[in-house]
Motif scaffolding. Structure first.
Motif, PDB file in Angstrom:
ATOM      1  N   GLY A 181       7.442  35.407 -66.560  1.00  0.00           N
ATOM      2  CA  GLY A 181       8.852  35.191 -65.645  1.00  0.00           C
ATOM      3  C   GLY A 181       8.290  33.679 -65.170  1.00  0.00           C
ATOM      4  O   GLY A 181       7.496  33.176 -64.516  1.00  0.00           O
ATOM      5  N   GLY A 199      10.337  31.931 -62.888  1.00  0.00           N
ATOM      6  CA  GLY A 199      11.285  31.674 -61.851  1.00  0.00           C
ATOM      7  C   GLY A 199      10.771  30.890 -60.848  1.00  0.00           C
ATOM      8  O   GLY A 199       9.739  30.160 -61.090  1.00  0.00           O
ATOM      9  N   MET A 218       8.395  31.715 -58.548  1.00  0.00           N
ATOM     10  CA  MET A 218       7.053  31.723 -58.303  1.00  0.00           C
ATOM     11  C   MET A 218       6.182  31.532 -59.706  1.00  0.00           C
ATOM     12  O   MET A 218       5.258  30.947 -59.787  1.00  0.00           O
ATOM     13  CB  MET A 218       6.652  33.134 -57.966  1.00  0.00           C
ATOM     14  N   GLY A 219       6.862  31.926 -60.786  1.00  0.00           N
ATOM     15  CA  GLY A 219       6.295  31.923 -62.060  1.00  0.00           C
ATOM     16  C   GLY A 219       5.955  30.410 -62.486  1.00  0.00           C
ATOM     17  O   GLY A 219       4.805  29.884 -62.884  1.00  0.00           O
ATOM     18  N   LEU A 222       5.931  33.148 -70.179  1.00  0.00           N
ATOM     19  CA  LEU A 222       6.805  34.234 -71.110  1.00  0.00           C
ATOM     20  C   LEU A 222       8.053  34.253 -70.120  1.00  0.00           C
ATOM     21  O   LEU A 222       8.021  34.857 -68.869  1.00  0.00           O
ATOM     22  CB  LEU A 222       6.147  35.479 -71.506  1.00  0.00           C
ATOM     23  N   GLU A 223       9.196  34.407 -70.733  1.00  0.00           N
ATOM     24  CA  GLU A 223      10.320  34.670 -70.017  1.00  0.00           C
ATOM     25  C   GLU A 223      11.322  35.854 -71.012  1.00  0.00           C
ATOM     26  O   GLU A 223      11.004  35.903 -72.293  1.00  0.00           O
ATOM     27  CB  GLU A 223      11.383  33.590 -69.821  1.00  0.00           C
ATOM     28  N   ALA A 268      16.547  31.078 -69.335  1.00  0.00           N
ATOM     29  CA  ALA A 268      15.711  31.133 -68.331  1.00  0.00           C
ATOM     30  C   ALA A 268      14.442  30.432 -68.375  1.00  0.00           C
ATOM     31  O   ALA A 268      13.919  29.841 -67.587  1.00  0.00           O
ATOM     32  CB  ALA A 268      15.582  32.810 -67.848  1.00  0.00           C
ATOM     33  N   TYR A 292       5.832  38.571 -76.805  1.00  0.00           N
ATOM     34  CA  TYR A 292       4.879  39.081 -76.121  1.00  0.00           C
ATOM     35  C   TYR A 292       3.402  38.978 -77.058  1.00  0.00           C
ATOM     36  O   TYR A 292       2.233  38.893 -76.417  1.00  0.00           O
ATOM     37  CB  TYR A 292       4.611  40.522 -75.733  1.00  0.00           C
ATOM     38  N   ILE A 321       7.876  38.644 -62.224  1.00  0.00           N
ATOM     39  CA  ILE A 321       9.447  38.873 -62.513  1.00  0.00           C
ATOM     40  C   ILE A 321       9.791  39.455 -61.304  1.00  0.00           C
ATOM     41  O   ILE A 321       9.143  39.499 -60.305  1.00  0.00           O
ATOM     42  CB  ILE A 321       9.659  39.824 -63.748  1.00  0.00           C
ATOM     43  N   PHE A 322      11.107  39.691 -61.208  1.00  0.00           N
ATOM     44  CA  PHE A 322      11.725  39.984 -59.829  1.00  0.00           C
ATOM     45  C   PHE A 322      11.135  41.292 -59.281  1.00  0.00           C
ATOM     46  O   PHE A 322      10.653  42.170 -60.147  1.00  0.00           O
ATOM     47  CB  PHE A 322      13.190  40.055 -60.010  1.00  0.00           C
ATOM     48  N   GLU A 323      11.232  41.802 -58.250  1.00  0.00           N
ATOM     49  CA  GLU A 323      10.622  42.683 -57.464  1.00  0.00           C
ATOM     50  C   GLU A 323      11.470  44.201 -57.536  1.00  0.00           C
ATOM     51  O   GLU A 323      12.278  44.590 -56.978  1.00  0.00           O
ATOM     52  CB  GLU A 323      10.925  42.380 -55.920  1.00  0.00           C
ATOM     53  N   LYS A 339       8.629  45.958 -63.492  1.00  0.00           N
ATOM     54  CA  LYS A 339       7.398  45.692 -63.517  1.00  0.00           C
ATOM     55  C   LYS A 339       6.461  46.530 -64.121  1.00  0.00           C
ATOM     56  O   LYS A 339       5.775  46.376 -64.981  1.00  0.00           O
ATOM     57  CB  LYS A 339       6.743  45.580 -62.208  1.00  0.00           C
ATOM     58  N   VAL A 348       7.086  45.863 -67.930  1.00  0.00           N
ATOM     59  CA  VAL A 348       6.291  44.863 -68.190  1.00  0.00           C
ATOM     60  C   VAL A 348       4.668  44.937 -68.623  1.00  0.00           C
ATOM     61  O   VAL A 348       3.943  44.714 -69.635  1.00  0.00           O
ATOM     62  CB  VAL A 348       6.270  43.709 -67.317  1.00  0.00           C
ATOM     63  N   SER A 382       5.080  41.092 -54.150  1.00  0.00           N
ATOM     64  CA  SER A 382       4.803  40.813 -52.551  1.00  0.00           C
ATOM     65  C   SER A 382       5.047  42.116 -51.756  1.00  0.00           C
ATOM     66  O   SER A 382       4.511  42.042 -50.442  1.00  0.00           O
ATOM     67  CB  SER A 382       5.847  39.892 -51.894  1.00  0.00           C
ATOM     68  N   PHE A 418       0.799  35.099 -54.674  1.00  0.00           N
ATOM     69  CA  PHE A 418       0.777  33.811 -54.203  1.00  0.00           C
ATOM     70  C   PHE A 418       2.015  33.683 -53.218  1.00  0.00           C
ATOM     71  O   PHE A 418       2.782  34.520 -53.074  1.00  0.00           O
ATOM     72  CB  PHE A 418       1.168  32.884 -55.642  1.00  0.00           C
ATOM     73  N   SER A 442       5.131  30.910 -51.519  1.00  0.00           N
ATOM     74  CA  SER A 442       5.932  30.150 -52.286  1.00  0.00           C
ATOM     75  C   SER A 442       6.006  28.521 -51.386  1.00  0.00           C
ATOM     76  O   SER A 442       5.899  28.742 -49.849  1.00  0.00           O
ATOM     77  CB  SER A 442       7.497  30.790 -52.004  1.00  0.00           C
TER      78      SER A 442
END
Ligand code: 3HC
Ligand code: NAI
Length: 704
Positions: free
Chosen positions: A304, A306, A308-309, A326-327, A332, A371, A384-386, A391, A394, A413, A435, A437
């Motif tokens: 991801g 984005g 954060m990634g 990796l995306e 993206a 991958y 990746i998004f929440e 997830k 992935v 999070s 992490f 932001s």
């Protein structure tokens, strides 16, 4: 006879070796040892010159901070430094590692200072709420000039050996690693060249320069006052330097001593020293065997690219660790890499990064859509998004390609790391690395151990966190972990306080006056109101009995006012300006909301705002401790200071609560719970118990 300082001989050079691992702090035994061995060297007719150096990894990291707040034990460090300066034989400081605080003060008491190129020097006392108390405020201006000295001491920022050489703090910088050889060779040269004694206290040239500009101190005072909001010791530092300009050395030293003692007695010193040790304690994971050795991490992957990634990838590239990014889609991926480049470019523009270093870092980031390219990674961090479903998908794929022993981490999070781990056949290798932001800037790293996370995986994510310059704290699995779980409590009170009659500006002002860099609502505007709004919706949908009822902030979000990113949220923003400005449209929305809810607005006192916002957080912190999600109150303090701008000089929420007194907090929470009919404000069992036993959070010990 002290064991901590030894006198060794090399021809005519007497070498005083300070040996007090790990950082040669100047505790009582070291101070006494320096006096004794110096006297011995003076009395030895074979010795013509003395070198002071540190054994092990460093020179001296300063006074022994553990002695602060205890009765003073002679000799005082200031007297030791004065004695060195008055020595009958010339003295050379040979510096490697760090000469910080009292360490640099010892060095400044010497005639000459030589350092190896990797060394750093500084007077970081201000970060502990004090000022240099062994002559630093009097001697540094004599070497480096008044302006540079004030800047160094009021920011606490260290200088590299080369910078210190330019400033006149050091006399010579040499390449090399053998500090004993460097010190002895320098001393022999001093003898051979017949150089004069050069006592720092006798120097006056730099002071004369400053005296020619009579407005300098006042100007410095204003700058420092603005920069160090609410802090006591930076201004005391300026006072002490003023004394260096106007008084003879002896009198100046006396004045410094008086100011030092004053700073030592402040609550700010207590808070900052607590924060220092809490952070170091947090680095040791409670209950983790010292046999748990970190696994090797030479290559990293991030999934991801984005918000954060991208930032996470930068953290690794910044310290020279190759990172595959990796995306799921090329566009993206391109966007993510372009954002990283833009970030680096802006740092280059500000002069804080060389363009060649930017290229090197960009070269370490390897974008991919496959991958298969993750097979070499020792650590993979998913960002990746929440979404639990996404997830798990992935992690299922990662399980197939990652090499055996690779650590699989998630930056979630809120989601349950145990459930994410269940998507793999190796839950022992799965953990959270949460992490904050912007991930390349924020110091905090909440590492999350799930129920099966292996001890060596826990050790690795702590070690890697430190390697990338973060402050890692280990926490357990729960909704929002430690930081966000407590933040949600504060957010809830802030929203309710506005509904009851306070203005968002009033709530924010109370928090910034307390010392937060930003108020609750200015922060929501920065992070995006939609984030909390979505979370509250999810919780209501899930039937969480503790979910907050729909509120005026939700209504704001429904109107698409998500904060700074949409040009307005709780506050209005001028284009290109992040200053929050009260918005009449929002004031009206709040008024309408109150009318619809039949709430007659009341005057909400500042005291109530402070108590409800912060006591609610402390109460949640107590639950977190009770559940073992955080092992120690100091871990919570470290999280809040490094991730949420809790003023370090107040020591963190749990330390601050102890200073307020737990019975006072319990009483206030009970009062608000009853008066407002809010059961969630009832004090937690642990808070009640500690209060009734007359104890504080500090009395709790970590489970082993
Ligand atoms: N006194 C007592 N203990 C100290 C110490 C000090 N000055 N400095 C470090 N330690 C301890 C730490 O608590 C830690 O102990 P632990 O292993 O039991 O947790 C251990 O030494 C190692 O410290 P770090 O984990 O921080 O090691 P790093 O290698 O990451 O960093 C350092 C080393 C840069 C020296 C860092 O420890 C540091 O910044 N120390 C504080 C420096 C400082 O503030 N000095 C000024 C002291 S005040 C003073 O000198 C007053 C004088 O003017 C009179
Ligand atoms: P984002 O939406 O900015 O980025 C997510 C990226 O992941 C997008 O670029 C998307 O294309 C990519 N992606 C989606 N599915 C993918 C897949 N299957 N494979 C590869 N890439 C995929 O989200 P953001 O804000 O970076 O959040 C990421 C995670 O970090 C979330 O779990 C969030 O909760 C967490 N987090 C977010 C914080 C924040 O302030 N934004 C703070 C701390 C954690």
């Amino acid at each position: 006879m002290s064991e901590m300082v030894k006198l060794e001989r090399s021809g005519k050079v007497g070498v005083l070796v300070v040996d007090n691992p790990p950082v040669n702090a100047l505790g009582q035994a070291v101070r006494q040892g320096l006096l004794d061995r110096l006297a011995e060297a003076e009395a030895d007719p074979e010795i013509a010159i003395v070198v002071i150096l540190g054994a092990g990894r460093t020179f001296m990291a300063g006074a022994d901070i553990r002695e602060f707040g205890k009765p003073p034990m002679p000799p005082a460090l200031g007297d030791v430094v004065d004695r060195i300066e008055a020595s009958r034989k010339p003295v050379v400081a040979a510096i490697h590692g760090t000469a910080f605080g009292g360490g640099l003060e010892v060095a400044m008491g010497c005639d000459y200072r030589v350092a190896i190129a990797s060394a750093k020097v500084g007077l970081p006392e201000v970060t502990l709420g004090i000022l240099p108390g062994a002559g630093g405020t009097q001697r540094l201006p004599r070497l480096a000039g008044v302006e540079a000295a004030i800047d160094m001491m009021t920011t606490g920022a260290p200088k590299s050996a080369r910078e210190a050489l330019e400033l006149g703090i050091l006399d010579e910088v040499v390449e090399g690693a053998d500090i004993r050889g460097v010190g002895v060779a320098f001393a022999e040269r001093v003898l051979a060249e017949g150089r004069q004694r050069r006592r720092t206290g006798d120097l006056d040239e730099r002071l004369q320069e400053a005296r020619r500009d009579p407005g300098m101190i006042e100007k410095a005072r204003q700058v420092v006052e603005k920069r160090s909001r609410n802090l006591v010791s930076p201004l005391l530092i300026v006072d002490a330097v003023e004394a260096a300009l106007s008084l003879p050395l002896r009198e100046g030293l006396k004045k410094e001593r008086a100011l030092f003692v004053r700073a030592l007695e402040t609550p700010q010193r207590r808070g900052l020293v607590h924060a220092f040790f809490a952070q170091r304690e947090a680095a040791k994971v409670a209950g983790l065997s010292p046999d748990a050795r970190p696994r090797d991490v030479g290559e990293v992957a991030v999934i991801g690219a984005g918000t954060m990634g991208g930032g996470i990838a930068m953290c690794f590239a910044n310290v020279g660790i190759p990172v595959t990014l990796l995306e799921s889609e090329q566009s993206a991926l391109d966007r993510g890499v372009a954002t990283i480049r833009r970030n680096y470019e802006s740092t280059v523009k500000k002069g804080r990064l060389q363009s060649a270093d930017m290229d090197k870092r960009m070269g370490l980031i390897r974008p991919t859509l496959s991958y298969d390219d993750l097979a070499q990674a020792d650590l993979v961090i998913e960002a990746i998004f929440e979404s639990m479903e996404a997830k798990k998908d992935v992690f299922g794929r990662l399980d197939k390609v990652a090499k055996p022993g690779a650590i699989l981490a998630t930056n979630t999070s809120t989601l349950d790391v145990n459930e994410i781990a269940s998507a793999t056949t190796r839950p022992q290798d799965v953990a959270g690395m949460h992490f904050f932001s912007p991930a390349n800037v924020m110091k905090l790293l909440e590492n999350v151990r799930a129920s099966q996370t292996a001890p060596d995986v826990q050790a690795t994510i702590m070690e890697v966190g430190k390697r990338i310059g973060k402050v890692p704290v280990m926490v357990g699995v729960c909704y929002g972990f430690v930081g966000n779980r407590m933040l949600h409590r504060r957010t809830r009170e802030a929203i309710d306080l506005v509904e009851e009659g306070a203005s968002p500006e009033a709530v924010d002002a109370v928090l910034t006056d307390f010392g937060f860099p930003m108020g609750q609502f200015a922060m929501s505007d920065l992070a995006g109101i939609d984030v909390g709004w979505r979370i509250r919706q999810e919780r209501r949908k899930a039937g969480d009995p503790d979910a907050q009822a729909p509120n005026w902030l939700d209504r704001l979000a429904e109107q698409g006012r998500f904060g700074q990113k949409t040009g307005g949220g709780v506050y209005a923003y001028e284009p290109g300006d992040r200053t929050p400005r009260p918005d009449p449209a929002v004031a009206k929305l709040i008024e309408d909301w109150r009318r619809e809810k039949n709430v007659a607005p009341r005057i909400v006192e500042e005291q109530e705002i402070l108590e409800r916002c912060l006591y609610a957080m402390v109460n949640e912190g107590a639950k977190i401790l009770d559940e073992g999600i955080a092992a120690r109150p100091g871990d919570i303090d470290t999280i809040w200071i490094n991730g949420y701008g809790f003023p370090a000089y107040r020591g963190g929420p749990m330390f601050w609560a102890d200073e307020v007194g737990l019975p006072i907090i319990v009483e206030a929470l009970e009062k608000y719970a009853a008066k407002l009919d809010r059961p969630h404000l009832q004090p937690s069992p642990l808070l009640r118990r500690l209060a009734s036993e007359g104890k504080g959070f500090a009395s709790l010990t970590a489970p082993s």
